[in-house]
Design a protein around this motif. Structure first.
Motif, PDB file in Angstrom:
ATOM      1  N   ASP A   2      -2.509   5.945  -2.684  1.00 30.78           N
ATOM      2  CA  ASP A   2      -3.823   4.981  -3.266  1.00 30.78           C
ATOM      3  C   ASP A   2      -4.848   5.171  -1.924  1.00 30.78           C
ATOM      4  OD1 ASP A   2      -1.626   3.612  -4.627  1.00 30.78           O
ATOM      5  OD2 ASP A   2      -0.781   1.938  -2.819  1.00 30.78           O
TER       6      ASP A   2
ATOM      7  N   HIS B  96      -5.066  -5.830  -2.858  1.00 31.84           N
ATOM      8  CA  HIS B  96      -5.176  -5.509  -4.399  1.00 31.84           C
ATOM      9  C   HIS B  96      -5.630  -6.593  -5.520  1.00 31.84           C
ATOM     10  CE1 HIS B  96      -2.454  -3.460  -7.132  1.00 31.84           C
ATOM     11  NE2 HIS B  96      -3.457  -3.048  -6.799  1.00 31.84           N
TER      12      HIS B  96
ATOM     13  N   ALA C 226      -7.422   3.184  -0.483  1.00 31.98           N
ATOM     14  CA  ALA C 226      -8.361   2.497   0.510  1.00 31.98           C
ATOM     15  C   ALA C 226      -9.366   2.454   0.516  1.00 31.98           C
ATOM     16  CB  ALA C 226      -6.281   2.133   1.155  1.00 31.98           C
TER      17      ALA C 226
ATOM     18  N   SER D 274       3.268   3.948   4.750  1.00 28.64           N
ATOM     19  CA  SER D 274       2.997   2.682   5.295  1.00 28.64           C
ATOM     20  C   SER D 274       3.919   1.695   5.285  1.00 28.64           C
ATOM     21  CB  SER D 274       2.581   1.692   4.210  1.00 28.64           C
ATOM     22  OG  SER D 274       3.239   1.665   2.438  1.00 28.64           O
TER      23      SER D 274
ATOM     24  N   PHE E  94       0.552  -1.201  -0.246  1.00 35.02           N
ATOM     25  CA  PHE E  94      -0.423   0.169  -0.056  1.00 35.02           C
ATOM     26  C   PHE E  94       0.814   1.169  -0.074  1.00 35.02           C
ATOM     27  CE2 PHE E  94      -3.024  -3.658   1.322  1.00 35.02           C
ATOM     28  CZ  PHE E  94      -4.589  -3.083   0.815  1.00 35.02           C
TER      29      PHE E  94
ATOM     30  N   LYS F 194      -7.378  -2.164  -2.224  1.00 33.40           N
ATOM     31  CA  LYS F 194      -7.132  -0.930  -3.119  1.00 33.40           C
ATOM     32  C   LYS F 194      -7.024  -1.810  -4.293  1.00 33.40           C
ATOM     33  CE  LYS F 194      -1.630  -1.317  -3.820  1.00 33.40           C
ATOM     34  NZ  LYS F 194      -0.937  -0.749  -3.906  1.00 33.40           N
TER      35      LYS F 194
END
Length: 263
Positions: free
Chosen positions: A110, A198, A112, A172, A106, A144
């Protein structure tokens, strides 16, 4: 003589003003149709609609290449219902696939989706300074990738505060931090049981090479083609052609993630 000059100057100024105004109107007249056409072109693009929106198990039909049995939970008149239909893979098939990943995958910025509940705890230091700790706790999953739509009305039966939270990753570095409700620095308390998924593009062979079948989310349209199975009951089954398939993760499926995502 001065009066004549003043009158001439006034006429000249009036001519210039009328000329500028005519030029401006001409520009507007030329630009407006172009603007209208652009808007019309944008609005005239039809949104894709599907006769089948469902998720379940796809199994290849023996002796009928490209056809699959689909035992699924499908959306019908605003509700999810159990169905058994045929699915035919059409040309231009596009496949997305869910896979489990590590927290380090991540990345900053991104988007999420976090299944958990937000919590803010304020404490006061001995010096009298207040401090608020922003956390997302009870985290069951973090998703994500492409084509993810969550059920924003979902609430956990055991804890109504647990729901899908729309966030953006800040960092992250060993610990996931996200922006939520425009407040930065929410720590996502993920552990070994948290599903980290993902969703990304995949090859069609992921589906076609499987002889045992896969679990998938399918978007399809009604088709008149029928597989030849030799069974009378199969002739009554609906057939849907699809070029949009999302392959689901088996562990996430077994743990009930997709019921919480879709239902």
């Amino acid at each position: 003589m001065p009066d004549q000059l003043q009158k001439a100057g006034g006429n000249l100024a009036g001519s210039i003003h009328r000329g500028l105004l005519a030029g401006f109107l001409l520009v507007v007249a030329v630009q407006l149709p172009v603007f209208s056409q652009a808007e019309g072109g944008k609005d005239s693009v039809p949104k894709p609609s599907y006769d089948l929106v469902g998720w379940g198990q796809l199994k290849p039909v023996k002796g009928n290449e490209g056809f699959y049995d689909f035992s699924c939970t499908a959306r019908e008149k605003g509700r999810w219902k159990k169905q058994k239909v045929f699915v035919k893979l059409s040309d231009g098939l596009k496949v997305l696939a869910d896979r489990r990943v590590k927290l380090t995958e991540f990345k900053k910025d991104d988007k999420a989706y976090v299944l958990g509940k937000n919590r803010e705890d304020t404490s006061v230091s001995p010096m009298g300074l207040s401090f608020t700790d922003y956390r997302i706790i009870g985290v069951q999953a973090v998703l994500k990738g492409s084509g993810i739509k969550v059920n924003k009305d979902y609430r956990d039966r055991r804890d109504k505060a647990v729901r899908w939270l729309d966030t953006q990753v800040e960092t992250s570095d060993g610990q996931l931090k996200v922006t939520f409700f425009e407040q930065k620095g929410y720590r996502v308390e993920a552990d070994k049981r948290t599903l980290l998924i993902h969703r990304a593009p995949a090859e069609a062979e992921l589906i076609t090479s499987s002889s045992r079948g896969i679990y998938a989310f399918v978007l399809g349209k009604k088709s008149e083609d029928h597989p030849d199975t030799g069974k009378k009951s199969d002739k009554k089954k609906s057939v849907f052609s699809t070029n949009r398939v999302i392959v689901l993760d088996l562990t996430a499926l077994k743990l009930g993630l997709y019921q919480k995502l879709y239902n």
